[in-house]
Write a protein that holds these residues in place. Structure first.
Motif, PDB file in Angstrom:
ATOM      1  N   LEU A 239       0.664  -0.964  -0.147  1.00 48.62           N
ATOM      2  CA  LEU A 239      -0.009   0.054  -0.084  1.00 48.62           C
ATOM      3  C   LEU A 239       0.751   1.499  -0.005  1.00 48.62           C
ATOM      4  O   LEU A 239       0.851   1.920  -0.394  1.00 48.62           O
ATOM      5  CB  LEU A 239      -1.025  -0.152   1.211  1.00 48.62           C
ATOM      6  CG  LEU A 239      -1.666   1.338   1.332  1.00 48.62           C
ATOM      7  CD1 LEU A 239      -2.702   1.141   0.550  1.00 48.62           C
ATOM      8  CD2 LEU A 239      -2.530   0.994   2.633  1.00 48.62           C
ATOM      9  N   SER A 240       1.625   1.658   0.906  1.00 48.08           N
ATOM     10  CA  SER A 240       2.917   2.049   1.261  1.00 48.08           C
ATOM     11  C   SER A 240       3.260   2.775  -0.156  1.00 48.08           C
ATOM     12  O   SER A 240       3.080   3.835  -0.884  1.00 48.08           O
ATOM     13  CB  SER A 240       3.494   2.121   2.028  1.00 48.08           C
ATOM     14  OG  SER A 240       3.157   2.217   3.354  1.00 48.08           O
ATOM     15  N   SER A 241       4.111   1.680  -0.468  1.00 47.16           N
ATOM     16  CA  SER A 241       4.272   1.566  -2.266  1.00 47.16           C
ATOM     17  C   SER A 241       3.451   2.386  -3.637  1.00 47.16           C
ATOM     18  O   SER A 241       4.131   2.957  -4.395  1.00 47.16           O
ATOM     19  CB  SER A 241       5.492   0.249  -2.876  1.00 47.16           C
ATOM     20  OG  SER A 241       6.217  -0.139  -2.343  1.00 47.16           O
ATOM     21  N   ILE A 242       1.963   1.675  -3.283  1.00 50.63           N
ATOM     22  CA  ILE A 242       1.689   2.666  -4.672  1.00 50.63           C
ATOM     23  C   ILE A 242       0.977   3.588  -3.595  1.00 50.63           C
ATOM     24  O   ILE A 242       1.275   4.561  -4.972  1.00 50.63           O
ATOM     25  CB  ILE A 242       0.022   1.299  -4.154  1.00 50.63           C
ATOM     26  CG1 ILE A 242       0.247  -0.012  -5.090  1.00 50.63           C
ATOM     27  CG2 ILE A 242      -0.953   2.218  -4.722  1.00 50.63           C
ATOM     28  CD1 ILE A 242      -1.028  -0.973  -4.744  1.00 50.63           C
ATOM     29  N   LEU A 243       0.986   4.070  -3.227  1.00 49.71           N
ATOM     30  CA  LEU A 243       0.751   5.598  -2.301  1.00 49.71           C
ATOM     31  C   LEU A 243       1.645   6.355  -2.947  1.00 49.71           C
ATOM     32  O   LEU A 243       1.715   7.170  -3.438  1.00 49.71           O
ATOM     33  CB  LEU A 243       0.953   5.445  -1.203  1.00 49.71           C
ATOM     34  CG  LEU A 243      -0.842   4.872  -0.626  1.00 49.71           C
ATOM     35  CD1 LEU A 243      -0.985   5.201   1.067  1.00 49.71           C
ATOM     36  CD2 LEU A 243      -1.777   6.336  -1.349  1.00 49.71           C
ATOM     37  N   LEU A 244       2.770   5.703  -2.609  1.00 54.23           N
ATOM     38  CA  LEU A 244       4.009   6.382  -3.041  1.00 54.23           C
ATOM     39  C   LEU A 244       4.255   6.339  -5.165  1.00 54.23           C
ATOM     40  O   LEU A 244       4.726   8.170  -5.521  1.00 54.23           O
ATOM     41  CB  LEU A 244       5.392   5.780  -3.008  1.00 54.23           C
ATOM     42  CG  LEU A 244       7.002   6.408  -3.395  1.00 54.23           C
ATOM     43  CD1 LEU A 244       7.143   7.238  -3.077  1.00 54.23           C
ATOM     44  CD2 LEU A 244       8.475   5.719  -3.240  1.00 54.23           C
ATOM     45  N   LEU A 245       3.690   5.420  -5.456  1.00 49.68           N
ATOM     46  CA  LEU A 245       3.385   5.496  -6.712  1.00 49.68           C
ATOM     47  C   LEU A 245       2.805   7.354  -7.083  1.00 49.68           C
ATOM     48  O   LEU A 245       2.319   7.678  -8.181  1.00 49.68           O
ATOM     49  CB  LEU A 245       2.635   4.540  -7.425  1.00 49.68           C
ATOM     50  CG  LEU A 245       3.276   4.306  -9.186  1.00 49.68           C
ATOM     51  CD1 LEU A 245       4.861   4.645  -9.325  1.00 49.68           C
ATOM     52  CD2 LEU A 245       2.792   3.095  -8.968  1.00 49.68           C
ATOM     53  N   PHE A 246       1.115   7.120  -6.445  1.00 49.91           N
ATOM     54  CA  PHE A 246       0.194   7.658  -7.128  1.00 49.91           C
ATOM     55  C   PHE A 246       1.535   9.111  -6.875  1.00 49.91           C
ATOM     56  O   PHE A 246       0.473  10.088  -6.879  1.00 49.91           O
ATOM     57  CB  PHE A 246      -0.884   7.755  -6.197  1.00 49.91           C
ATOM     58  CG  PHE A 246      -1.148   6.569  -6.657  1.00 49.91           C
ATOM     59  CD1 PHE A 246      -1.878   5.899  -7.860  1.00 49.91           C
ATOM     60  CD2 PHE A 246      -2.354   5.928  -5.360  1.00 49.91           C
ATOM     61  CE1 PHE A 246      -1.733   5.026  -8.125  1.00 49.91           C
ATOM     62  CE2 PHE A 246      -2.977   4.868  -5.784  1.00 49.91           C
ATOM     63  CZ  PHE A 246      -3.522   4.357  -6.976  1.00 49.91           C
ATOM     64  N   GLY A 247       2.195   9.044  -5.341  1.00 50.87           N
ATOM     65  CA  GLY A 247       2.567  10.567  -4.833  1.00 50.87           C
ATOM     66  C   GLY A 247       3.532  11.133  -6.395  1.00 50.87           C
ATOM     67  O   GLY A 247       3.434  12.571  -6.689  1.00 50.87           O
ATOM     68  N   LEU A 248       4.235  10.595  -6.513  1.00 49.14           N
ATOM     69  CA  LEU A 248       5.105  10.558  -7.953  1.00 49.14           C
ATOM     70  C   LEU A 248       3.919  11.341  -8.891  1.00 49.14           C
ATOM     71  O   LEU A 248       4.813  12.417  -9.935  1.00 49.14           O
ATOM     72  CB  LEU A 248       5.728   9.245  -8.205  1.00 49.14           C
ATOM     73  CG  LEU A 248       7.068   9.104  -7.204  1.00 49.14           C
ATOM     74  CD1 LEU A 248       7.773   7.673  -7.516  1.00 49.14           C
ATOM     75  CD2 LEU A 248       8.069  10.541  -7.229  1.00 49.14           C
ATOM     76  N   CYS A 249       3.014  10.362  -9.334  1.00 44.29           N
ATOM     77  CA  CYS A 249       2.526  11.044 -10.465  1.00 44.29           C
ATOM     78  C   CYS A 249       1.834  12.317 -10.184  1.00 44.29           C
ATOM     79  O   CYS A 249       1.127  13.047 -11.103  1.00 44.29           O
ATOM     80  CB  CYS A 249       0.573  10.144 -10.143  1.00 44.29           C
ATOM     81  SG  CYS A 249       1.641   8.185 -11.257  1.00 44.29           S
ATOM     82  N   SER A 250       1.797  13.263  -9.191  1.00 43.25           N
ATOM     83  CA  SER A 250       0.846  14.018  -8.371  1.00 43.25           C
ATOM     84  C   SER A 250       2.204  15.371  -8.749  1.00 43.25           C
ATOM     85  O   SER A 250       1.611  16.031  -9.626  1.00 43.25           O
ATOM     86  CB  SER A 250       0.392  14.027  -7.161  1.00 43.25           C
ATOM     87  OG  SER A 250       1.227  14.088  -7.031  1.00 43.25           O
ATOM     88  N   PHE A 251       3.009  14.753  -8.110  1.00 44.53           N
ATOM     89  CA  PHE A 251       4.469  15.535  -8.540  1.00 44.53           C
ATOM     90  C   PHE A 251       4.283  15.868 -10.094  1.00 44.53           C
ATOM     91  O   PHE A 251       4.465  17.194 -10.580  1.00 44.53           O
ATOM     92  CB  PHE A 251       5.809  14.865  -7.868  1.00 44.53           C
ATOM     93  CG  PHE A 251       7.053  16.196  -8.082  1.00 44.53           C
ATOM     94  CD1 PHE A 251       6.881  16.555  -7.138  1.00 44.53           C
ATOM     95  CD2 PHE A 251       7.761  15.737  -8.930  1.00 44.53           C
ATOM     96  CE1 PHE A 251       7.842  17.931  -7.009  1.00 44.53           C
ATOM     97  CE2 PHE A 251       8.794  16.325  -8.667  1.00 44.53           C
ATOM     98  CZ  PHE A 251       8.470  17.358  -7.716  1.00 44.53           C
TER      99      PHE A 251
END
Length: 388
Positions: A239-251
């Motif tokens: 879950l943390s890895s997926i959220l990191l991926l989503f965060g990078l997408c927002s960036f």
């Protein structure tokens, strides 16, 4: 310590504030289980922060405008730190809700003041970069703060996380105390001045667009962890890895949206961003529980949502060229209103039906934003620019 490093540490403060605001999206299920409440009730903690920041921060800024900015920033950071300890020691959901209101008020005001202070610490030609650095701190809270916080919450407990962030905030507070000079605003920005731009119908339509597309985003993202868990049994690491991926997408979306706005214009980027958001949400309603289809669709949705933001802000500034700070201040409040509206609607959807219906609710709100944007750009009357 150079002023550049002082600005970077102000960005750290904003990063920590943003992390505290968004972190619940990744740990909402933990909070709900620990407090013995429903997930929708826990979502009220997100609403409380956003609503407090939207309503309270502009009032604090206006009421204290003649007071030394250094002093007010120190007070707001101090209150923010104490509010994190209050969350840790709160015995009930109601007390944590009060703490979240205090966090929204102090954190929202500190973010705006940090931006103003940063511009006073650098040369005029570097003020844009200083603001960009502060905003980078905010966007980084999604990229790093939320996934890291989600992972650490499992390791040390979600309450302890608030203590850690509160203690880390002591670093920028001490730097502000030691390195930031006394700063008095040369220009007064009152609540009346902020509200006066609402006389322009185009600005009202633009702000309504912000409200609904951010609302659509918040409806799903506030409950993103339980939404993903409902479609697949994910470990905390996954879950943390997926959220990191989503965060990078927002960036990436913020950067991409800025480039497209500069080359194609805000109108093109707003239409493109809103259309992509609606399209991805529509596709999410069709893929069922296929997690490997859900993740890439949400990634594109995240890029589209955050790419719309610089275009919206650029367009608003063009409507109020003589008072861009007022336009951005009011738009920031509407962004927080959007977060509050979306998290509240999402909570009602979860408690009244199924978590899968979050996507439909988000889609309806984004479509409303798109329709308002169409009306906005079709508005043929001459803009009533507000000056101050």
């Amino acid at each position: 310590m150079s002023n550049k490093w002082v600005v970077n540490l102000l960005a750290l403060a904003v990063f920590l504030i943003g992390t505290i605001e968004y972190i619940l999206s990744g740990i909402l299920h933990m909070v709900a289980a620990d407090l013995g409440i429903t997930t929708s009730s826990a979502g009220a903690l997100v609403t409380a922060f956003a609503l407090s920041a939207a309503l309270g921060a502009p009032v604090v800024i206006a009421v204290t405008i003649q007071v030394d900015r250094k002093k007010i920033l120190l007070i707001m950071l101090g209150i923010f730190i104490l509010s994190n300890f209050l969350v840790y020691f709160s015995p009930s959901f109601e007390m944590i809700l009060v703490a979240r209101v205090i966090q929204g008020l102090s954190g929202g005001a500190a973010t705006v003041i940090a931006m103003a202070v940063a511009t006073r610490l650098v040369e005029v030609q570097n003020q844009g970069r200083a603001i960009g650095t502060i905003l980078m701190g905010l966007s980084s809270s999604l990229v790093l703060g939320v996934p890291a916080g989600t992972f650490l919450s499992e390791v040390v407990g979600w309450r302890t996380l608030f203590i850690l962030i509160g203690m880390l905030t002591l670093i920028p507070l001490l730097v502000v105390f030691a390195r930031v000079p006394s700063i008095t605003e040369q220009r007064t920005i009152t609540i009346g001045m902020q509200l006066s731009i609402l006389k322009d119908k185009k600005i009202v339509l633009a702000l309504a667009t912000t409200l609904f597309y951010i609302g659509g985003y918040s409806t799903l993202f506030t409950y993103i962890a339980p939404f993903l868990q409902a479609n697949a049994k994910l470990s905390v690491t996954a879950l943390s890895s997926i959220l990191l991926l989503f965060g990078l997408c927002s960036f990436f979306g913020s950067k991409f949206g800025g480039v497209i706005t500069d080359t194609k214009g805000p109108k093109f980027m707003i239409y493109t961003g809103l259309s992509l958001q609606a399209g991805m949400l529509l596709l999410l309603t069709w893929v069922g529980g296929l997690i490997y289809a859900i993740i890439p669709l949400i990634m594109i949705w995240m890029v589209a949502t955050w790419a719309t933001s610089p275009a919206q802000q650029s367009y608003l500034v063009s409507l109020v060229p003589h008072s861009p700070d007022i336009a951005l201040s009011v738009n920031t409040s509407f962004i927080q209103f959007g977060f509050a509206l979306g998290s509240a609607i999402g909570g009602q959807v979860i408690s009244g039906s199924s978590i899968g219906n979050l996507v439909w609710s988000g889609l309806i709100m984004v479509l409303l934003a798109l329709l308002i944007a169409v009306r906005l750009f079709a508005y043929n009357n001459k803009p009533e620019h507000v000056t101050s």
